[in-house]
Scaffold this active site. Structure first.
Site, mmCIF file in Angstrom:
data_model
loop_
_atom_site.group_PDB
_atom_site.id
_atom_site.type_symbol
_atom_site.label_atom_id
_atom_site.label_comp_id
_atom_site.label_asym_id
_atom_site.label_seq_id
_atom_site.Cartn_x
_atom_site.Cartn_y
_atom_site.Cartn_z
ATOM 1 N N HIS A 120 9.689 -8.604 -9.460
ATOM 2 C CA HIS A 120 10.567 -7.469 -8.985
ATOM 3 C C HIS A 120 10.999 -7.750 -7.679
ATOM 4 C CE1 HIS A 120 9.093 -5.897 -12.832
ATOM 5 N NE2 HIS A 120 7.617 -5.997 -12.632
ATOM 6 N N HIS B 29 4.926 -12.852 -12.209
ATOM 7 C CA HIS B 29 3.785 -12.280 -12.875
ATOM 8 C C HIS B 29 4.277 -12.217 -14.511
ATOM 9 C CE1 HIS B 29 6.032 -8.786 -11.810
ATOM 10 N NE2 HIS B 29 5.573 -8.237 -13.162
ATOM 11 N N ARG C 20 13.841 -11.590 -14.688
ATOM 12 C CA ARG C 20 13.340 -12.616 -15.729
ATOM 13 C C ARG C 20 13.487 -13.950 -15.137
ATOM 14 N NH1 ARG C 20 16.052 -11.007 -20.636
ATOM 15 N NH2 ARG C 20 14.522 -9.210 -20.830
#
Ligand code: ZN
Length: 320
Positions: free
Chosen positions: A102, A177, A197
């Protein structure tokens, strides 16, 4: 002093999300009505446009959390900001999630239409024996990272860490993650839905690969990655009947409370989000049980939990 009437707790109707990797534990474990056997997320406390929870009780019944935030800021201790700051969700991974990362606020502001960035943390509600999460990577420079991604050396690049029920993990922006099959978590995060992604195990969804966001991932991945040992806390056996601080990040504070008999808190925060993750009991005079999610508004003189239950409490952090 004017004696203001104490507001009721604000109970929320969760929003369920079907995902290719989702399962049915949101029904089997939490008793929710789910839209299908591939339900991956329960947005339990959310004012995000992609899943804005409706209030279940009291004078705000039927309103969306975003509206209540907009119109009744006094309930939230007058906290500033155009959007409710946090989002709490339960995630049921029947299958591995894609490897993701993110952005932070600064990057999201420019590249994602003014969205918040996403800092998040996980409380592991359940995990199979020996379960691992993907967290971090081995690259030491941007070139090394980029080369390994282009050459698809995923086994060499991605690092993982074993987790078990009761573990707590902080995921800062820029941290690669993913949770893996069988893991069930409660996630507390910034109110954001921006995910890049990086790798999706070359899986097909409806006959096609889901899009990747390699360029943006390369922009935001922190190099080198943080030592994963710094990101995890084992908190299955915390002291009962007290408020145990798990993390204080620039965006949120999160506590775990194992109520064995009773717990009384003198409110020191503008408001509290409460997720009942196990057991049942009372919040002041109100019956609460596993799967309930509510907000304790400002102006409570005391908060009292009685019963046998596990709670995750969170609030917005002012430590910026
Ligand atoms: Zn994430």
């Amino acid at each position: 002093m004017i004696n203001q009437k104490q507001e009721s707790p604000i109970f929320l109707e969760p929003v369920m999300k079907q995902m290719v990797w989702g399962g049915n534990r949101l029904r089997e474990v939490f008793g929710y009505t789910i839209p299908g056997e591939d339900t991956g997320e329960c947005w339990a406390v959310s004012a995000h446009p992609n899943g804005d929870c409706v209030i279940k009780n009291g004078v705000y019944k039927g309103k969306k959390l975003s509206e209540v935030w907009e119109q009744n800021r006094n309930l939230f201790g007058g906290v500033q900001g155009d959007r409710f700051p946090l989002l709490a969700k339960i995630i049921d991974a029947k299958d591995d999630l894609s490897i993701q990362v993110h952005p932070d606020d600064a990057y999201a502001l420019v590249h994602e239409n003014g969205s918040f960035g996403k800092t998040e943390c996980w409380y592991v509600l359940d995990a199979p024996v020996g379960a691992k999460i993907v967290i971090g990577h081995s690259a030491q420079s941007k070139k090394e990272l980029s080369d390994m991604i282009m050459e698809e050396k995923w086994d060499q690049l991605l690092t993982s860490m074993e987790v078990k029920k009761g573990d707590f993990i902080q995921i800062d922006p820029g941290t690669v993650h993913a949770i893996t099959a069988g893991i069930l978590i409660l996630e507390i995060q910034q109110n954001s839905d921006v995910t890049y992604r990086l790798y999706d195990y070359d899986r097909l969804s409806d006959g096609a690969k889901r899009p990747l966001h390699i360029e943006k991932s390369l922009d935001v991945i922190q190099i080198p990655a943080k030592d994963t040992k710094e990101l995890i806390r084992h908190c299955a056996d915390l002291e009962a009947d007290r408020q145990n601080l798990l993390v204080e990040s620039p965006y949120y504070k999160v506590w775990k409370c194992n109520v064995e008999n009773s717990l009384e808190i003198k409110p020191e925060e503008p408001f509290y989000i409460v997720n009942v993750v196990e057991g049942d009991g009372l919040f002041n005079q109100e019956i609460i049980k596993k799967g309930d999610h509510f907000i304790i508004p400002a102006n409570y003189e005391t908060i009292k939990f009685v019963g046998k239950m596990e709670l995750i409490l969170s609030t917005v952090s002012e430590k910026k």
